[in-house]
Design a protein around this motif. Structure first.
Motif, PDB file in Angstrom:
ATOM      1  N   GLU A   1      -1.071  12.069   4.460  1.00 15.24           N
ATOM      2  CA  GLU A   1      -1.038  10.626   4.738  1.00 15.24           C
ATOM      3  C   GLU A   1      -1.576   9.835   3.550  1.00 15.24           C
ATOM      4  O   GLU A   1      -0.994   8.828   3.146  1.00 15.24           O
ATOM      5  N   LYS A   2      -2.683  10.327   2.967  1.00 11.76           N
ATOM      6  CA  LYS A   2      -3.301   9.574   1.869  1.00 11.76           C
ATOM      7  C   LYS A   2      -2.449   9.584   0.606  1.00 11.76           C
ATOM      8  O   LYS A   2      -2.605   8.722  -0.252  1.00 11.76           O
ATOM      9  N   LEU A   3      -1.569  10.568   0.474  1.00 11.02           N
ATOM     10  CA  LEU A   3      -0.669  10.579  -0.686  1.00 11.02           C
ATOM     11  C   LEU A   3       0.618   9.809  -0.400  1.00 11.02           C
ATOM     12  O   LEU A   3       1.503   9.722  -1.239  1.00 11.02           O
ATOM     13  N   THR A   4       0.711   9.260   0.805  1.00 10.47           N
ATOM     14  CA  THR A   4       1.932   8.549   1.201  1.00 10.47           C
ATOM     15  C   THR A   4       1.692   7.053   1.375  1.00 10.47           C
ATOM     16  O   THR A   4       2.483   6.233   0.933  1.00 10.47           O
ATOM     17  N   THR A   5       0.590   6.707   2.030  1.00 11.23           N
ATOM     18  CA  THR A   5       0.337   5.291   2.311  1.00 11.23           C
ATOM     19  C   THR A   5      -1.160   5.020   2.372  1.00 11.23           C
ATOM     20  O   THR A   5      -1.947   5.903   2.724  1.00 11.23           O
ATOM     21  N   GLY A   6      -1.532   3.788   2.042  1.00 15.12           N
ATOM     22  CA  GLY A   6      -2.928   3.378   2.169  1.00 15.12           C
ATOM     23  C   GLY A   6      -3.201   2.700   3.500  1.00 15.12           C
ATOM     24  O   GLY A   6      -4.321   2.260   3.756  1.00 15.12           O
ATOM     25  N   LEU A   7      -2.166   2.613   4.363  1.00 22.64           N
ATOM     26  CA  LEU A   7      -2.342   1.889   5.626  1.00 22.64           C
ATOM     27  C   LEU A   7      -3.431   2.509   6.497  1.00 22.64           C
ATOM     28  O   LEU A   7      -4.168   1.802   7.176  1.00 22.64           O
ATOM     29  N   GLY A   8      -3.536   3.856   6.459  1.00 21.21           N
ATOM     30  CA  GLY A   8      -4.525   4.543   7.299  1.00 21.21           C
ATOM     31  C   GLY A   8      -5.954   4.214   6.903  1.00 21.21           C
ATOM     32  O   GLY A   8      -6.867   4.366   7.704  1.00 21.21           O
ATOM     33  N   GLU A   9      -6.162   3.789   5.650  1.00 25.79           N
ATOM     34  CA  GLU A   9      -7.521   3.467   5.192  1.00 25.79           C
ATOM     35  C   GLU A   9      -7.733   1.957   5.110  1.00 25.79           C
ATOM     36  O   GLU A   9      -8.708   1.492   4.529  1.00 25.79           O
ATOM     37  N   TYR A  10      -6.773   1.217   5.666  1.00 28.07           N
ATOM     38  CA  TYR A  10      -6.900  -0.243   5.695  1.00 28.07           C
ATOM     39  C   TYR A  10      -7.434  -0.661   7.060  1.00 28.07           C
ATOM     40  O   TYR A  10      -7.004  -0.102   8.059  1.00 28.07           O
ATOM     41  N   PRO A  11      -8.317  -1.624   7.219  1.00 28.23           N
ATOM     42  CA  PRO A  11      -8.897  -2.446   6.160  1.00 28.23           C
ATOM     43  C   PRO A  11      -9.991  -1.706   5.398  1.00 28.23           C
ATOM     44  O   PRO A  11     -10.631  -0.814   5.946  1.00 28.23           O
ATOM     45  N   PRO A  12     -10.204  -2.091   4.122  1.00 33.20           N
ATOM     46  CA  PRO A  12     -11.256  -1.449   3.330  1.00 33.20           C
ATOM     47  C   PRO A  12     -12.634  -1.862   3.831  1.00 33.20           C
ATOM     48  O   PRO A  12     -12.760  -2.844   4.574  1.00 33.20           O
TER      49      PRO A  12
ATOM     50  N   LEU B   1       0.832  -1.215   0.000  1.00 36.78           N
ATOM     51  CA  LEU B   1       0.000   0.000   0.000  1.00 36.78           C
ATOM     52  C   LEU B   1       0.865   1.263   0.000  1.00 36.78           C
ATOM     53  O   LEU B   1       0.409   2.334   0.409  1.00 36.78           O
ATOM     54  N   ASP B   2       2.103   1.141  -0.473  1.00 38.31           N
ATOM     55  CA  ASP B   2       3.033   2.270  -0.455  1.00 38.31           C
ATOM     56  C   ASP B   2       2.699   3.228  -1.607  1.00 38.31           C
ATOM     57  O   ASP B   2       3.269   3.147  -2.700  1.00 38.31           O
TER      58      ASP B   2
END
Ligand code: FES
Ligand code: FE2
Length: 554
Positions: free
Chosen positions: A520-531, A417-418
């Motif tokens: 954060e959203k332009l850096t990693t998807g970890l913050g929005e995981y799990p979908p 998710l990088d």
């Protein structure tokens, strides 16, 4: 299990032998979106496992590409600079090269007037073209000193997207380096039936799932195939599978053009029962276009394009009819900043990125799709047909020295998710937005600290008036006087230093939160995981069981 395989073979198109084989290198491949690629520096990219340097020659106004290894002692040219003449200059000893790989400068002393000597110093270049906002490269490198002009590739073969030639369309573009192979990416995008589940509550929902009666309208050949989804239902914005009863005649077609291009196209006519019923210009049209460039083993670069055509505005009468006609949805769409569009698309792509690399390795582990897949419904027709094409074409011929990410890549969630490494660092719109968001966040923090130092002064400066207004409220005996006193207290708070400090602090805090969220959203998807699809609670259960027969229904 065995009967499923029989069904699978019955549903796919008959095999057509590829006469003369398939050449992966004699093809055009997209490398970058021109608009969001930094023209001031060279870029190290990959094609079929070969590292390339891509740069923009501002003097001749053209993109250029060479193998990213200097002919002198093989240093990567991408670590150099673009000189005043638009040539790429090696970082090691300063040799310079033009777009055709010709060496134009050897600072250590080769006579610049001795073309024979200079010709020995040339590098290997690629033919580059720019079409529809994409930078394309011909997959076969060219040694300029031996090149036959008749062998130069034909730009008419570039697989453009027809919708983009029509100025009624607006569209979103996004590219991303994917941690899985180009064939896995195309297989995934060709498969509309995954959308309601994988992208539940991002662009679809589980309730939209239904049997997909897919059929081929152009049989498989070396060039690809075409098909149609004969499901009923309306086309909506990004709704790949309709769930509402049909109020408009809707067509859903799919095209795969070997080896990199595919699209789904959904278009609807005017309202059912009206004269415009069969007029597709009167309805909505949306395309999902994907180019998958095979960058190396276990990785690819996606170029996704989402063209939309909104229905034309209704004719106006009276005074309004004299005003210029504008298509409001299209105008609003055009004004969404690129980074905001990309941020949304990165989230959607994360939905698949988190598991496709694991699936791809599993397919290899079990001996390939024919041994591993069970595909009893027609929803998998395009997947199976694409796989048959891929089997006939053979795997992409990656350079023998290519770094093999297929077995060597990290598959932890942070890597998959990088978003920064896979997108933002290559995208001028998003890297600019990230820098701005980080600056805004820092500025807000500094201002909040400064406000904190003002707070005692604000309290002292406001205390007399605030205490007076509070005491008026405490002595109010009737509802009207209490209301008046409350308004008085609020007015006093807002108009005194303490009110200004509090409101400013709240505004700064909100801006800082927003900026940090964008960063954060332009850096990693970890913050929005799990979908959303992973969450057990909430709406959206697919309750109805589908039979194989229903799945085949036309
Ligand atoms: S390695 Fe490039 S100039 Fe020496
Ligand atoms: Fe971007």
């Amino acid at each position: 299990m065995h009967s499923f395989h029989v069904v699978t073979l019955a549903l796919v198109a008959p095999t057509h032998a590829f006469k003369g084989g398939f050449s992966w290198t004699r093809q055009w491949y997209p490398l970058a979106f021109s608009k969001v690629t930094d023209r001031s520096v060279p870029h190290r990219l990959e094609l079929l496992g070969e590292p390339l340097v891509l740069w923009y020659d501002g003097v001749n106004e053209a993109w250029c590409a060479m193998i990213d290894a200097c002919p002198h002692r093989l240093a990567p040219l991408s670590e150099g600079r673009i000189d005043e003449k638009g040539a790429i200059e090696c970082p090691y000893h300063g040799w310079a090269f033009e777009s055709d790989g010709r060496c134009t400068r050897v600072p250590q002393g080769v006579d610049p007037l001795d073309p024979k000597l200079l010709s020995k110093c040339g590098g290997t270049s690629y033919v580059v073209a720019e079409r529809q906002g994409l930078v394309w490269v011909w997959g076969e490198p060219l040694n300029f000193s031996e090149a036959d002009p008749k062998q130069l590739p034909d730009e008419a073969q570039i697989p453009i997207c027809e919708a983009l030639e029509d100025d009624r369309f607006v569209w979103i573009d996004v590219s991303r380096d994917m941690p899985y192979s180009a064939d896995m990416l195309l297989e995934n995008v060709l498969d509309s039936s995954h959308v309601p589940f994988t992208h539940h509550q991002t662009i679809s929902k589980r309730e939209n799932a239904k049997p997909l009666p897919l059929v081929l309208t152009e049989t498989l050949s070396a060039d690809g195939f075409s098909g149609e989804n004969r499901v009923d239902g309306d086309a909506g914005v990004l709704k790949v599978q309709g769930s509402a009863p049909p109020t408009r005649r809707t067509e859903r077609t799919t095209v795969f053009r070997a080896p990199t291009y595919m699209h789904h196209k959904i278009r609807s006519g005017g309202l059912a029962g009206t004269d415009a019923e069969n007029d597709f210009d009167a309805g909505f049209e949306t395309w999902t276009v994907a180019y998958a460039t095979p960058t190396g083993p276990g990785r690819c670069r996606l170029f996704a394009r989402f063209p939309f055509r909104f229905p034309p505005p209704k004719p106006r009468t009276g005074l309004l009819g004299k005003l210029p006609s504008i298509n409001l949805p299209a105008e609003v769409f055009r004004r969404v900043p690129t980074w905001a569009q990309h941020m949304g698309q990165l989230k959607v792509l994360d939905d698949d990125n988190i598991f496709l690399p694991l699936q791809e390795r599993r397919v290899a582990d079990v001996g390939g799709w024919k041994r591993g897949y069970v595909t009893p419904t027609s929803a998998d027709l395009f997947v199976n047909t694409y796989r048959r094409w891929f089997d006939a074409a053979g795997p992409p011929p990656h350079a023998s020295h290519a770094v093999d990410y297929f077995r060597g890549a990290a598959l932890d969630k942070a890597s998959l998710l990088d978003r920064y490494a896979q997108h933002t660092k290559h995208c001028t719109a998003c890297s600019g937005a990230l820098t701005n968001a980080q600056r805004i966040s820092k500025a807000c923090t500094a201002l909040l600290l400064a406000l904190g130092t003002c707070t005692p002064w604000a309290i002292v400066g406001s205390s007399h008036a605030v205490l007076g207004a509070a005491s008026a409220l405490s002595t109010a005996r009737t509802v009207p006087t209490a209301l008046a006193a409350t308004c008085g207290l609020i007015g006093t708070l807002v108009s005194r230093p303490i009110g200004a400090v509090t409101l400013s602090a709240l505004a700064l805090f909100a801006i800082r939160q927003f900026a940090q969220s964008v960063a954060e959203k332009l850096t990693t998807g970890l913050g929005e995981y799990p979908p959303p699809r992973n969450r057990p609670e909430g709406e959206g259960a697919a309750t109805e069981l589908r039979t194989v027969e229903q799945g085949r229904a036309r």
